[in-house]
Design a protein around this motif. Structure first.
Motif: not given
Length: 175
Positions: A33-37, A65-74, A76-79, A102-106
């Protein structure tokens, strides 16, 4: 990133001015993941002992904004991340830091209870000026545009987007 600052305390804006440092966010596992300004509200101008700073106080939300390098799994994603900031009063500055996860749900999600806070924060973000601006050799900033004049503008302040743009503590008389 939400700050609830006690009365008389502030953090620094994206261009802190002559002193201080804005909050900094890093992800613990930046590989996926990458964080935007941050989005920023308009700052307050604080001049102390010939130093000019740009600060924010009260309840301050810095959305990003958080940009993922690949699509999130069903599922979700833990950051996980780390935040550093400087909180100051008129008498003292205190470096602070915190870690978060934090957990971002898919999939499709509904509006959160905090969505209204994000809506009001977007309304406070400065917008690019619709007016034409020029800077003369003597450093005078002149702004031209329909509707501008002594009857419509009573106060103005230039907040630089770059740290080297102006002398931060210099007065900005309106003419």
């Amino acid at each position: 990133l939400l700050f609830r600052l006690a009365n008389g305390w502030h953090i620094y804006w994206k261009d802190a001015g002559d002193a201080g440092s804005p909050p900094q966010l890093t992800l613990a596992d930046p590989g996926h993941a990458m964080v935007g300004p941050f989005g920023w509200p308009a700052p307050d101008w604080l001049v102390t002992n010939s130093l000019g700073d740009y600060v924010v106080s009260g309840t301050v939300l810095l959305p990003f904004t958080v940009s993922l390098s690949q699509p999130a799994a069903a599922q979700g994603v833990n950051l996980r991340g780390n935040v550093r900031w400087l909180v100051c009063s008129a008498a003292i500055c205190v470096p602070q830091q915190a870690s978060f996860s934090m957990h971002l749900p898919g999939g499709v999600t509904s509006r959160s209870a905090e969505a209204g806070l994000f809506d009001s924060t977007r309304e406070e973000e400065p917008m690019p000026s619709p007016f034409t601006a020029t800077i003369s050799e003597d450093g005078t900033l002149t702004v031209f545009g329909r509707g501008l004049g002594t009857g419509s503008v009573h106060e103005a302040h230039f907040y630089p987007d770059r740290p080297d743009a102006i002398v931060n503590a210099a007065s900005q008389p309106l003419k």
